[in-house]
Design an enzyme around this catalytic site. Structure first.
Site, PDB file in Angstrom:
ATOM      1  N   CYS A  21       0.839  -1.206   0.000  1.00 27.98           N
ATOM      2  CA  CYS A  21       0.000   0.000   0.000  1.00 27.98           C
ATOM      3  C   CYS A  21       0.868   1.247   0.000  1.00 27.98           C
ATOM      4  O   CYS A  21       1.401   1.652   1.044  1.00 27.98           O
ATOM      5  CB  CYS A  21      -0.934  -0.006   1.212  1.00 27.98           C
ATOM      6  SG  CYS A  21      -2.018   1.440   1.299  1.00 27.98           S
ATOM      7  N   CYS A  77      -0.518   4.034   2.189  1.00 30.99           N
ATOM      8  CA  CYS A  77      -0.304   3.812   3.623  1.00 30.99           C
ATOM      9  C   CYS A  77       1.138   4.100   4.026  1.00 30.99           C
ATOM     10  O   CYS A  77       1.396   4.744   5.051  1.00 30.99           O
ATOM     11  CB  CYS A  77      -0.633   2.365   3.992  1.00 30.99           C
ATOM     12  SG  CYS A  77      -2.260   1.783   3.479  1.00 30.99           S
ATOM     13  N   ASP A  78       2.086   3.607   3.231  1.00 28.71           N
ATOM     14  CA  ASP A  78       3.484   3.578   3.675  1.00 28.71           C
ATOM     15  C   ASP A  78       4.433   4.483   2.906  1.00 28.71           C
ATOM     16  O   ASP A  78       5.599   4.611   3.283  1.00 28.71           O
ATOM     17  CB  ASP A  78       4.011   2.144   3.585  1.00 28.71           C
ATOM     18  CG  ASP A  78       3.278   1.202   4.527  1.00 28.71           C
ATOM     19  OD1 ASP A  78       2.759   1.681   5.545  1.00 28.71           O
ATOM     20  OD2 ASP A  78       3.214  -0.004   4.241  1.00 28.71           O
TER      21      ASP A  78
END
Length: 323
Positions: free
Chosen positions: A133, A136-137
């Site tokens: 992701c 997300c990261d």
């Protein structure tokens, strides 16, 4: 055991649904699978969920949500759901082939699993540079070099997103062309921060304690085959997700990829059409929340919001049938 509301899944969607359902006095039972938090647990740290200004470890966030649901009276059952009957009234859910639960409403929050390449080092570096992701990261790789695996719209979108944060992005593509739409191809190929590595397969990831590089096989199986090494700090998989919905394929309408089809903005589920392309008819009392019904966003906050909606709709449904 019978309940007004049974929730399947222990990610942000499931726990949020449990919080709302228990506060509505539905006395929910939540069936937790083998991995609390689901897909979120492969994330290194969660920094984009409201309420955690300093960021939070995924396990801690899931524990917070679980304890909040428990505070309002949610009962938890640990095990894998092995069989369901969503056509009966009440609905039936079987856990581990032995324990039968009946429920007036069911909220499905089983999530989706990222597809991985299957190379051994992928698991070794899970949470240490390997991610599924970018949204997300990606923040953790600002001004660093990363690689994205995939050649479709998702991969191109991830590469473009990361290019806005990182110094350099490699896009590792197995084929000699991109499968993405033309507009996405143009964006990637014209971005000076993105280098597309065509006809490359990932052989292994390298590094001490964290991802520091990747060995690629160029033109595998052909006379020109050779191993190439790239230096990277992060490795992002963008080869698709598989919704965890096989259990429901004989009951609910799913799209081509297996995502549960819901009624537009509503979490209401549909019956499996009697014939292909047939009219969709709602399944009374069955709702879906989170990534199992969301092929687009796959974010914890979106999943949590959909869990809230599912619980509210379950409560409204119960009140409508018990007037």
């Amino acid at each position: 055991m019978n309940t007004k509301c049974l929730i399947i899944g222990s990610g942000p969607a499931g726990y949020t649904a449990a919080i709302y359902a228990s506060r509505a006095n539905l006395q929910p039972i939540l069936v937790e699978g083998p991995q609390l938090g689901g897909q979120l647990m492969i994330t290194t740290e969660v920094e984009n969920f409201p309420g955690y200004p300093e960021g939070v470890q995924p396990f801690q966030m899931m524990d917070d949500l679980r304890r909040q649901a428990e505070r309002f009276g949610t009962q938890f059952v640990t095990g894998i759901v092995t069989k369901v009957d969503l056509t009966s009234s009440p609905k039936q859910v079987v856990v581990e082939d032995t324990d039968v639960y009946t429920a007036d409403t069911v909220i499905i929050a089983t999530g989706a699993s990222a597809k991985f390449l299957g190379i051994p080092s992928e698991e070794e570096y899970r949470g240490k540079g390997v991610s599924a992701c970018a949204t997300c990261d990606g923040f953790f790789y600002r001004k660093k070099t990363v690689a994205v695996v995939g050649g479709g719209d998702t991969a191109c979108g991830e590469a473009e997103y990361l290019a806005g944060l990182c110094e350099k992005v490699y896009l590792i593509v197995r084929k000699p062309f991109l499968r993405a739409s033309q507009i996405m191809q143009d964006r990637v190929l014209n971005n000076p921060k993105i280098e597309v590595l065509f006809e490359c397969n990932t052989l292994r990831l390298t590094g001490e304690n964290r991802v520091e590089g990747a060995d690629l096989i160029y033109r595998q199986g052909l006379p020109e085959q050779e191993v190439r090494h790239i230096t990277i700090n992060g490795f992002f998989l963008a080869i698709g997700h598989k919704p965890n919905t096989d259990l429901f394929k004989n009951f609910l309408a799913l799209d081509e990829e297996g995502y549960i089809i819901t009624d537009g903005a509503s979490p209401q589920c549909f019956r499996l059409p009697a014939v292909s392309g047939g009219e969709l008819v709602a399944v009374p009392g069955v709702f879906a929340a989170g990534d199992c019904a969301d092929p687009h966003y796959r974010q914890a906050i979106v999943a949590a919001g959909s869990g809230c909606k599912a619980a509210i709709e379950a409560d409204r449904y119960l009140k409508s049938v018990h007037k």
